[in-house]
Design an enzyme around this catalytic site. Sequence first.
Site, mmCIF file in Angstrom:
data_model
loop_
_atom_site.group_PDB
_atom_site.id
_atom_site.type_symbol
_atom_site.label_atom_id
_atom_site.label_comp_id
_atom_site.label_asym_id
_atom_site.label_seq_id
_atom_site.Cartn_x
_atom_site.Cartn_y
_atom_site.Cartn_z
ATOM 1 C CG ASP A 187 32.826 27.267 32.589
ATOM 2 O OD1 ASP A 187 33.490 26.251 32.283
ATOM 3 O OD2 ASP A 187 33.226 28.107 33.413
ATOM 4 C CG HIS A 188 34.503 22.705 28.865
ATOM 5 N ND1 HIS A 188 35.218 23.815 28.486
ATOM 6 C CD2 HIS A 188 35.397 21.846 29.396
ATOM 7 C CE1 HIS A 188 36.487 23.632 28.768
ATOM 8 N NE2 HIS A 188 36.638 22.450 29.316
ATOM 9 C CG HIS A 230 37.267 26.696 32.882
ATOM 10 N ND1 HIS A 230 36.024 26.722 32.278
ATOM 11 C CD2 HIS A 230 38.167 26.628 31.860
ATOM 12 C CE1 HIS A 230 36.170 26.668 30.968
ATOM 13 N NE2 HIS A 230 37.463 26.618 30.691
#
Length: 497
Positions: free
Chosen positions: A182-183, A245
């Site tokens: 999950d960036h 996110h």
Amino acid sequence: MNQPSKQASVIVIFGATGDLAKRKLFPSLYNLYCKGVLAEDFAVVGVARRQLSNEEFRSNVHDAVIHTACMDKDDKHEEFSSHFFYQPFDVTKKESYQDLKGLTESLDEQFDIPHNRIFYMAMAPEFFGTIALNLDSEGLLEGDGFNRLVIEKPFGHDFQSAQKLNDEIRQVFSEEEIYRIDHYLGKEMVQNIEAIRFANSLFEPLWNNRYISNIQITSSETVGVETRGGYYEKSGALRDMVQNHMLQMVSLLAMEPPGSLTTEEIRSEKVKVLRALRAVNKDEVNDYFVRGQYKQGEANGETLPGYREENNVDEESNTETFVAAKLMIDNFRWAGVPFYIRTGKRMPTKSTNILIEFKDMPMNLYKNESGKLGPNILEVHIQPEEGITLHLNVKDTGDMRKTTPIELNFNNKQKNNMNSPEAYERLLHDVMKGDATNFARWDEVALSWQFIDPISVAWANEKEQDFPNYSAGSMGPDAADKLLEKDNLHWWSSPKE
């Protein structure tokens, strides 16, 4: 011969001709190479259906990183590209895996790599299970080194599909070997949330329902769906942004202090937050969630198309491009404190910010020019600027009974005279080190889907009659403002208001 480093590995990128590899993975690997994190004992194998030679693939890699400068300004593009190799690949054919095994073993010898493997899935998730099973059956996971599997989102479409996908992968890889990326968890200021809380006695004693009024998280994008209309029609903002996110940021903000900064301690505390999230049943969805879809609008003198006018989008689409929600965490620390989140496309600015609003003073002795006391707010700027701002009140010059707001600012770029490492750069380095702290564990993924599924089912079964309900270039539908007005609150676009 020099001893190979612990991070020496062959990195196999499935989907190496795709947009993610060109925009994120290759430049991030190049930055790591420039910093000496990647020594000469690494190799990258790109696999995809397209027919390319090694030279053509290396040319593509070179083009992807040519504008990425090394810290010492030396041009290392050519030597970096020489570590890249390409193999045309069919994920359904065992012959492709056998060829890949032969290539990786020859690279072990060429670059003195101790059979360490990182498999990066930069492709559609329906192939993950097939690839994992074939990697095992064709012997690519044999040897004394490590095997690590990196998975991009979306990890499933709902809880049931995510569980099926996880079951397939777990037949081959252990939970410790799986890195669900999950960036957002690689962003500097997201990682800084823990330090802000747990390294400052100023904040942690106040980080509870006695002193905090509400917490707001806004993640806005200026772009529309662009070329991703087909994907977005199946996803929407709820699955694309909230399930991963936004809930990850909520869990970091709300978690209890871990016993230590180890991977399992931190992830276990995040899981406790997700377990404490108040479930929303189908009859309550409209009380806690707002959905929006952008229509034609204007920004910077440019006319922007509506969502239903985008390519590969249904002319009567029911898909949301905006979500706002009120989340409640039913535990001792956060009982009664609303966490408001909103995210959307075609909004005025591209930014991600967290605002923690503290409760008013119990007795208001001072007032500002508007007759009120300004709120104490802690802002955490995730992007594009990285930093924090603390909003305080001080005496107004010339009048001892009035106050004026001031800001205490920290800007990460100003401090370091450079931007912090890109999120993918951090996360790729973490994979090489075997540090899974900033990756989602399966129970995090499962709990987030279980929370989101009732909302997505309710929205799918009830066509939104007001769509489209906000103009491109605006901050979303009016209903998002009313969500907070019910609690006598409002969104802080800027505390300077």
